[in-house]
Design a protein around this motif. Structure first.
Motif, mmCIF file in Angstrom:
data_model
loop_
_atom_site.group_PDB
_atom_site.id
_atom_site.type_symbol
_atom_site.label_atom_id
_atom_site.label_comp_id
_atom_site.label_asym_id
_atom_site.label_seq_id
_atom_site.Cartn_x
_atom_site.Cartn_y
_atom_site.Cartn_z
ATOM 1 N N THR A 166 0.656 -1.774 0.299
ATOM 2 C CA THR A 166 -0.298 0.475 0.259
ATOM 3 C C THR A 166 0.688 1.230 -0.176
ATOM 4 O OG1 THR A 166 -1.996 -1.427 1.395
ATOM 5 C CG2 THR A 166 -1.632 1.338 1.517
ATOM 6 N N TYR A 167 0.696 2.012 -0.841
ATOM 7 C CA TYR A 167 1.159 3.233 -0.749
ATOM 8 C C TYR A 167 0.684 4.838 -1.468
ATOM 9 C CZ TYR A 167 0.153 3.051 -5.990
ATOM 10 O OH TYR A 167 0.247 2.182 -7.443
ATOM 11 N N GLY A 168 1.204 5.413 -0.848
ATOM 12 C CA GLY A 168 0.310 7.029 -1.490
ATOM 13 C C GLY A 168 0.095 7.371 -2.198
ATOM 14 N N VAL A 169 -0.602 8.728 -3.092
ATOM 15 C CA VAL A 169 -0.239 8.802 -3.873
ATOM 16 C C VAL A 169 -0.783 10.699 -4.248
ATOM 17 C CG1 VAL A 169 -0.828 9.704 -7.288
ATOM 18 C CG2 VAL A 169 -0.721 7.449 -6.185
ATOM 19 N N CYS A 170 -0.471 11.500 -4.062
ATOM 20 C CA CYS A 170 -0.532 12.917 -4.580
ATOM 21 C C CYS A 170 -1.198 13.403 -5.031
ATOM 22 C CB CYS A 170 0.447 14.280 -3.966
ATOM 23 S SG CYS A 170 2.076 13.168 -2.769
ATOM 24 N N ALA A 171 -1.861 14.410 -4.239
ATOM 25 C CA ALA A 171 -3.811 14.873 -5.846
ATOM 26 C C ALA A 171 -3.793 15.938 -4.919
ATOM 27 C CB ALA A 171 -4.725 13.840 -5.760
ATOM 28 N N GLY A 172 -4.773 16.314 -6.142
ATOM 29 C CA GLY A 172 -5.079 18.081 -5.586
ATOM 30 C C GLY A 172 -4.684 19.072 -6.394
ATOM 31 N N GLN A 177 -3.474 16.710 -0.851
ATOM 32 C CA GLN A 177 -4.150 15.244 -0.408
ATOM 33 C C GLN A 177 -3.774 14.037 -1.180
ATOM 34 O OE1 GLN A 177 -8.299 15.198 -2.517
ATOM 35 N NE2 GLN A 177 -8.162 13.146 -1.179
ATOM 36 N N VAL A 178 -3.776 13.421 0.077
ATOM 37 C CA VAL A 178 -2.767 11.466 -0.335
ATOM 38 C C VAL A 178 -4.278 10.533 -0.268
ATOM 39 C CG1 VAL A 178 -0.980 9.851 1.072
ATOM 40 C CG2 VAL A 178 -0.890 12.448 0.952
ATOM 41 N N ILE A 179 -4.064 10.058 -1.994
ATOM 42 C CA ILE A 179 -4.791 9.022 -1.875
ATOM 43 C C ILE A 179 -4.257 7.713 -1.519
ATOM 44 C CG2 ILE A 179 -6.010 8.036 -4.096
ATOM 45 C CD1 ILE A 179 -6.354 10.833 -5.205
ATOM 46 N N GLY A 389 -0.859 15.402 16.126
ATOM 47 C CA GLY A 389 -1.842 15.585 15.282
ATOM 48 C C GLY A 389 -1.382 16.802 14.094
ATOM 49 N N MET A 390 -0.647 15.978 12.944
ATOM 50 C CA MET A 390 -0.583 16.566 12.120
ATOM 51 C C MET A 390 -1.262 16.234 11.016
ATOM 52 S SD MET A 390 3.164 14.798 11.148
ATOM 53 C CE MET A 390 3.827 15.472 12.562
ATOM 54 N N LEU A 391 -1.145 16.393 9.741
ATOM 55 C CA LEU A 391 -1.975 15.933 8.776
ATOM 56 C C LEU A 391 -1.598 15.101 7.888
ATOM 57 C CD1 LEU A 391 -2.842 19.565 6.459
ATOM 58 C CD2 LEU A 391 -4.617 18.042 8.347
ATOM 59 N N LEU A 392 -1.874 13.870 7.598
ATOM 60 C CA LEU A 392 -1.565 12.468 7.009
ATOM 61 C C LEU A 392 -0.445 12.989 6.467
ATOM 62 C CD1 LEU A 392 -1.301 9.253 6.970
ATOM 63 C CD2 LEU A 392 -3.372 9.541 4.835
ATOM 64 N N GLU A 393 -0.684 14.193 5.377
ATOM 65 C CA GLU A 393 0.340 14.461 4.035
ATOM 66 C C GLU A 393 1.698 14.812 4.234
ATOM 67 O OE1 GLU A 393 -3.343 17.554 3.495
ATOM 68 O OE2 GLU A 393 -3.104 15.540 3.801
ATOM 69 N N HIS A 394 1.238 15.745 5.451
ATOM 70 C CA HIS A 394 2.758 15.890 6.622
ATOM 71 C C HIS A 394 3.493 14.836 6.895
ATOM 72 C CE1 HIS A 394 0.857 19.972 7.157
ATOM 73 N NE2 HIS A 394 0.857 20.026 6.396
ATOM 74 N N SER A 395 2.710 13.435 7.676
ATOM 75 C CA SER A 395 3.215 12.607 7.947
ATOM 76 C C SER A 395 4.590 11.824 6.376
ATOM 77 C CB SER A 395 2.974 11.443 8.245
ATOM 78 O OG SER A 395 1.946 11.384 7.633
ATOM 79 N N PHE A 396 3.073 11.659 5.226
ATOM 80 C CA PHE A 396 4.264 11.636 4.739
ATOM 81 C C PHE A 396 5.049 12.658 3.750
ATOM 82 C CE2 PHE A 396 0.280 8.832 3.352
ATOM 83 C CZ PHE A 396 0.738 7.860 2.848
ATOM 84 N N THR A 397 5.292 13.176 3.945
ATOM 85 C CA THR A 397 6.569 14.179 3.897
ATOM 86 C C THR A 397 8.042 14.068 4.621
ATOM 87 O OG1 THR A 397 5.210 15.763 2.544
ATOM 88 C CG2 THR A 397 7.763 16.857 3.126
ATOM 89 N N LEU A 398 7.566 14.184 5.659
ATOM 90 C CA LEU A 398 8.279 13.643 6.799
ATOM 91 C C LEU A 398 8.988 12.164 6.284
ATOM 92 C CD1 LEU A 398 6.839 14.508 10.906
ATOM 93 C CD2 LEU A 398 8.450 16.293 9.174
ATOM 94 N N LEU A 399 8.592 10.933 6.130
ATOM 95 C CA LEU A 399 9.346 9.552 5.639
ATOM 96 C C LEU A 399 9.865 10.021 4.669
ATOM 97 C CD1 LEU A 399 7.394 8.976 8.745
ATOM 98 C CD2 LEU A 399 7.499 6.151 7.443
ATOM 99 N N ASN A 400 9.445 10.382 3.586
ATOM 100 C CA ASN A 400 9.977 11.054 2.343
ATOM 101 C C ASN A 400 11.299 11.189 1.988
ATOM 102 O OD1 ASN A 400 8.110 9.092 1.013
ATOM 103 N ND2 ASN A 400 6.938 10.634 0.289
ATOM 104 N N GLU A 401 10.926 12.048 3.114
ATOM 105 C CA GLU A 401 12.790 13.299 2.671
ATOM 106 C C GLU A 401 13.511 12.391 3.785
ATOM 107 O OE1 GLU A 401 13.121 15.529 1.071
ATOM 108 O OE2 GLU A 401 11.407 15.527 0.087
ATOM 109 N N VAL A 402 14.407 12.087 3.102
ATOM 110 C CA VAL A 402 15.838 11.098 4.269
ATOM 111 C C VAL A 402 16.135 11.771 5.455
ATOM 112 C CG1 VAL A 402 17.241 9.745 4.261
ATOM 113 C CG2 VAL A 402 16.815 9.735 1.825
#
Length: 556
Positions: A166-172, A177-179, A389-402
């Protein structure tokens, strides 16, 4: 003295040993077997976007793209898959080659326990069924970087099958928005890596480095559920994060520890799948997305211009941004798969099948490995969302950047500021500076401690937001000063003398009577204009809320 290397000399195409002092190496990827051929046979395609050319003609049909991936991840192990040779990046050429790696007669493979455990752990993390019995096979092809003339792999019965990722794709509009999407995993198998070929066109020579020959690989075969470069890039990045969290692979694409082959075809919706091409050895997530999107559009353009798609292998020229033909696959190569006679079936156990009194060092317990699984990226994201209390897309950014998640957590530990404010500063200001100067987190001149101190000053209302940005800019100059020292030197502290601020506000209102008149007439922009003028006069040292309060009092 430099280590010996095999050399392909002149036009006679003969191989000899030579000594070289160095040089860059370009790896030729090993041909793929029927795992890639089987990808083409799948008819279930998930969520395919429709493609059209840049100038659609009247009545033109839309196109659907089908993308499947084969991912080769180098296993994090001190030794190779079937020999005791060390695994080390950038070692001198042919300095890490055992007799077995060089395929000397009489040498036999000895399976590396660590590699098997890594495969099981990866399979469990990817929701795969772990086969308690798996088999090794020989895949025959002839090339100089494969001394034995065959590769030991798992063709018939791999170690893990039928998983999902399962992975997330940014949209909007703002990609905010992470789908969530899911791609099926056909199988995970253990196999040997081949050596490296260094082609010297100037001297018409090919040099061979066998340091990587025999290094353990995990081949992860994804079903063709992807439909564009963005989805493929997101799926590979998620897999990379999982492998790194597990410790089963460092998955450093710059060092060739994660390589991707993409199988791509296009067709009209409702019609049979088109002829596929394979783009080999993509070693960057960005290049992966570009190569897939280019190849999709190339195939569409070719078909609409009356041409046909060849079943061929292609490579991606990352500097020019297009794919080019390497070799056609119309005459299917026969790899002559056969059981590996020198390796018995690989038998694994779980809690129910483990023999009584079995030596733990002699068996591999699937359930025991399951209990040692670390926190996976998906769970980490959920924890960040719930804890801070962060947005889901923010959590994706934190993990995706080494390194960004570790930086964020270190700031959180050292500051009194609210997590939301920390999140905003890390993702907007800090990450923005990094990207502007093309720096990694590890290369940042601003440490977590320095940012934490700056946020404490802001949180205690010692400085304004504008002053905090000035301080951050000074920190970025690598002058070794603390935020407190910069605030003191630049005199950026907030004005605490309310009387002096009231007098300043009164002076500004007298100097701009028209703006004051607009304010009294109810113009909402007038108050902001006055606040800006006062802040400019105080060099952003005054609290905007206090300025507004004073201005409203003086204008009433």
């Amino acid at each position: 003295m430099a280590a010996p290397m095999l050399r392909w000399v002149g036009r006679g195409r003969r191989w000899t040993f030579a000594r070289v002092d160095g040089g860059s190496c370009h790896r030729r990827g090993a041909p793929t077997g029927s795992t890639s051929n089987r990808i083409r046979e799948q008819s279930s395609v998930a969520q395919q976007p429709l493609y059209t050319t840049q100038k659609p003609r009247k009545g033109e049909h839309k196109w659907a793209a089908v993308v499947g991936l084969e991912i080769h991840a180098q296993i994090s192990s001190n030794s190779k898959l079937f020999s005791g040779s060390q695994v080390r990046f950038s070692a001198p050429p042919n300095s890490l080659v055992s007799f077995f790696d060089a395929s000397l007669p009489g040498t036999l493979p000895v399976l590396n326990r660590r590699c098997v455990e890594a495969a099981v752990m990866t399979g469990l993390a990817l929701n795969c069924h772990i086969n308690k019995k798996s088999l090794f096979d020989r895949k025959h092809y002839f090339y100089a970087d494969l001394p034995a003339g065959y590769q030991i792999t798992q063709q018939r019965l791999p170690i893990a099958v039928n998983g999902s990722l399962t992975y997330g794709v940014c949209a909007g509009k703002k990609q905010s928005q992470v789908i969530p999407k899911t791609v099926r995993i056909k199988q995970i198998q253990l196999e040997q890596d081949s050596g490296k070929s260094l082609h010297d066109d100037l001297r018409s020579q090919t040099l061979i480095d066998l340091n990587r020959a025999g290094v353990g690989l995990l081949e992860v075969v994804l079903e063709p559920d992807l439909s564009c470069g963005e989805e493929a890039a997101a799926a590979v990045r998620e897999l990379q994060l999982i492998l790194q969290a597990l410790g089963t692979s460092q998955a450093n694409m710059a060092e060739g520890q994660l390589r991707v082959d993409a199988n791509i075809s296009v067709h009209h919706p409702g019609e049979p799948l088109g002829v596929r091409t394979e783009v080999k050895n993509l070693n960057s997530i960005r290049f992966l997305a570009k190569a897939i999107d280019y190849e999709i559009q190339r195939q569409i353009d070719e078909l609409e211009n009356g041409g046909e798609i060849l079943n061929e292998t292609r490579s991606f020229h990352h500097q020019l941004g297009y794919t080019m033909s390497m070799r056609d696959k119309e005459g299917k190569q026969d790899y002559r798969f056969m059981p590996e006679p020198n390796l018995p079936p690989l038998v694994l156990y779980d809690a129910t099948s483990l023999p009584a009194g079995a030596d733990p060092q002699q068996v591999i317990n699937i359930d025991q490995i399951r209990e040692t699984l670390p926190e996976l990226p998906s769970v980490t994201r959920e924890r960040l969302v719930q804890q801070y209390g962060m947005l889901l897309e923010h959590s994706f950014t934190l993990l995706n950047e080494v390194g960004l998640l570790e930086f964020f957590q270190n700031v959180i530990k050292e500051t009194r500021a609210e997590p939301k404010k920390v999140t905003s500063w890390v993702l907007n200001t800090f990450l923005g500076y990094l990207k502007q100067q093309n720096l990694a987190v590890s290369e940042s001149p601003v440490t977590p401690s320095a940012l934490a101190e700056l946020l404490d000053l802001l949180d205690s209302r010692a400085i304004s937001s504008a002053a905090a940005k000035q301080v951050f800019e000074e920190l970025w100059k690598r002058e070794g000063k603390t935020p407190g020292q910069i605030v003191s030197e630049k005199q950026l502290e907030l004005m605490e003398d309310r009387g002096a601020l009231e007098q300043l506000c009164h002076s500004v209102m007298e100097a701009h009577p028209q703006v004051v008149m607009d304010l009294k007439e109810g113009n909402p922009r007038a108050i902001n204009k006055l606040i800006g003028l006062v802040r400019k006069a105080t060099q952003s040292r005054a609290d905007p809320a206090m300025i507004k309060e004073i201005l409203e009092k003086l204008s009433s």
